[in-house]
Design an enzyme around this catalytic site. Structure first.
Site, PDB file in Angstrom:
ATOM      1  N   SER A 107       0.840  -1.191   0.000  1.00 45.61           N
ATOM      2  CA  SER A 107       0.000   0.000   0.000  1.00 45.61           C
ATOM      3  C   SER A 107       0.890   1.262   0.000  1.00 45.61           C
ATOM      4  CB  SER A 107      -0.956  -0.055   1.197  1.00 45.61           C
ATOM      5  OG  SER A 107      -1.996   0.868   1.040  1.00 45.61           O
ATOM      6  N   ASP A 245      -9.303  -5.269  -4.766  1.00 40.63           N
ATOM      7  CA  ASP A 245      -8.430  -4.313  -4.082  1.00 40.63           C
ATOM      8  C   ASP A 245      -8.848  -2.873  -4.366  1.00 40.63           C
ATOM      9  OD1 ASP A 245      -6.209  -3.146  -2.796  1.00 40.63           O
ATOM     10  OD2 ASP A 245      -4.849  -4.669  -3.588  1.00 40.63           O
ATOM     11  N   HIS A 272      -7.466  -5.881  -0.288  1.00 38.52           N
ATOM     12  CA  HIS A 272      -6.206  -5.174  -0.065  1.00 38.52           C
ATOM     13  C   HIS A 272      -5.196  -5.955   0.777  1.00 38.52           C
ATOM     14  CE1 HIS A 272      -3.941  -1.504  -0.432  1.00 38.52           C
ATOM     15  NE2 HIS A 272      -3.952  -1.225   0.858  1.00 38.52           N
TER      16      HIS A 272
END
Length: 297
Positions: A107, A245, A272
């Site tokens: 991320s 995601d 995610h």
């Protein structure tokens, strides 16, 4: 498979006048160096999901980025820049004597890993980009597409609250919660390391760098785009993404097309955090890549 375990070593190092707390599992010269997401999150969720790589003979290292976890928590917003965090990553690598590493960025940690790879290419063996993106304006378009699936009335409601600055309103927060369960973690009960990280979130770095929530980008990286520069990253790269995601497969594909040596894996039942959502599928892919492309095969 992931499991929580105590670190073999916890160290505090000084970086630019601030104390940074690091965690190390296992030993040896083959190091997996983890950069977690956020910004503003303690490293618990990524540290505790990836420390199991010690079973494959790797040393796994993570740290609480400045402003998070057990590291110092200054309040100066001038500190919350990707450039300063890149130098922090390098300072940790040197202080711990890690040598060349397998760098894992998830991320926001993926944005940081991309920036680091372009700044310190000599420090890498391989690069793993988990659930991330390299083009924030493109990502914003993808997030708007995900929001549209909530329906036009809900999107209009969210836009009204964003325009009026009333993001704490219950109906806005309800929409964000629904998006989080669709596109951040699709498990009905989120794992304990995730809960610990979220419960200790420092919104100072998050709002300064990113924005008020996962689906609104107003921070100092809202125009960040490194896709045109990624051809300079020549180490082997693994890109992982969940089908659902928030940082979508389209974002992952843009990175793959820009990199000279990249593999891409989409996990169909994840959002995610496939390392928590589909661990039985995720870890064989990661372990295989590190063995084949990291010089072990």
């Amino acid at each position: 498979m992931w499991r929580e375990m105590a670190p073999d070593e916890t160290r505090t190092i000084e970086v630019q006048g601030h104390s940074i707390v690091t965690y190390s599992f296992g030993s040896g010269d083959d190091v997996v160096f983890c950069l977690n997401g956020g910004p503003g999150l303690p490293c618990d969720y990524l540290r505790d999901s990836h420390s199991c790589l010690v079973d494959q003979g790797y040393r796994v290292v993570a740290f609480d980025q400045l402003g998070t976890g057990k590291s110092d928590r200054p309040t100066d917003p001038a500190l919350w820049t990707i450039t300063r965090y890149v130098e922090e990553v390098e300072a940790v690598r040197q202080a711990l004597g890690l040598g060349k590493v397998h760098l894992v960025g998830q991320s926001w940690g993926g944005w940081l890993a991309i920036e680091y790879a372009l700044t310190y290419p000599q420090a890498l063996k391989t690069l793993v980009l988990e659930n991330t993106a390299a083009d924030i304006p493109h990502l914003v378009g993808e997030l708007n597409r995900l929001r549209e699936a909530l329906g036009s009335e809900t999107v209009a409601m969210m836009q009204r609250h964003e325009a009026e600055g009333t993001l704490s309103h219950p109906e806005y927060q309800a929409a964000v919660t629904l998006l989080n369960y669709r596109h951040v973690c699709r498990l009905s009960d989120w794992p304990a390391p995730v809960k610990r990280s979220l419960d200790d979130w420092n919104m100072g770095p998050y709002e300064t760098i990113q924005g008020p929530n996962e689906f609104t980008y107003t921070g100092n990286l809202k125009d960040w785009n490194r896709v045109p520069d990624m051809h300079a990253i020549t180490v082997p790269v693994l890109i992982t993404v969940g089908q659902h995601d928030e940082l979508t497969p389209a974002c992952a594909m843009r990175m793959k097309l820009a990199l000279p040596d990249a593999e891409l894996k989409v996990f169909p039942n994840s959002s995610h955090m496939p390392f928590f959502e589909e661990p039985a599928a995720f870890f064989p892919v990661l372990i295989d890549f590190l063995a084949r492309r990291g010089g072990r095969a």
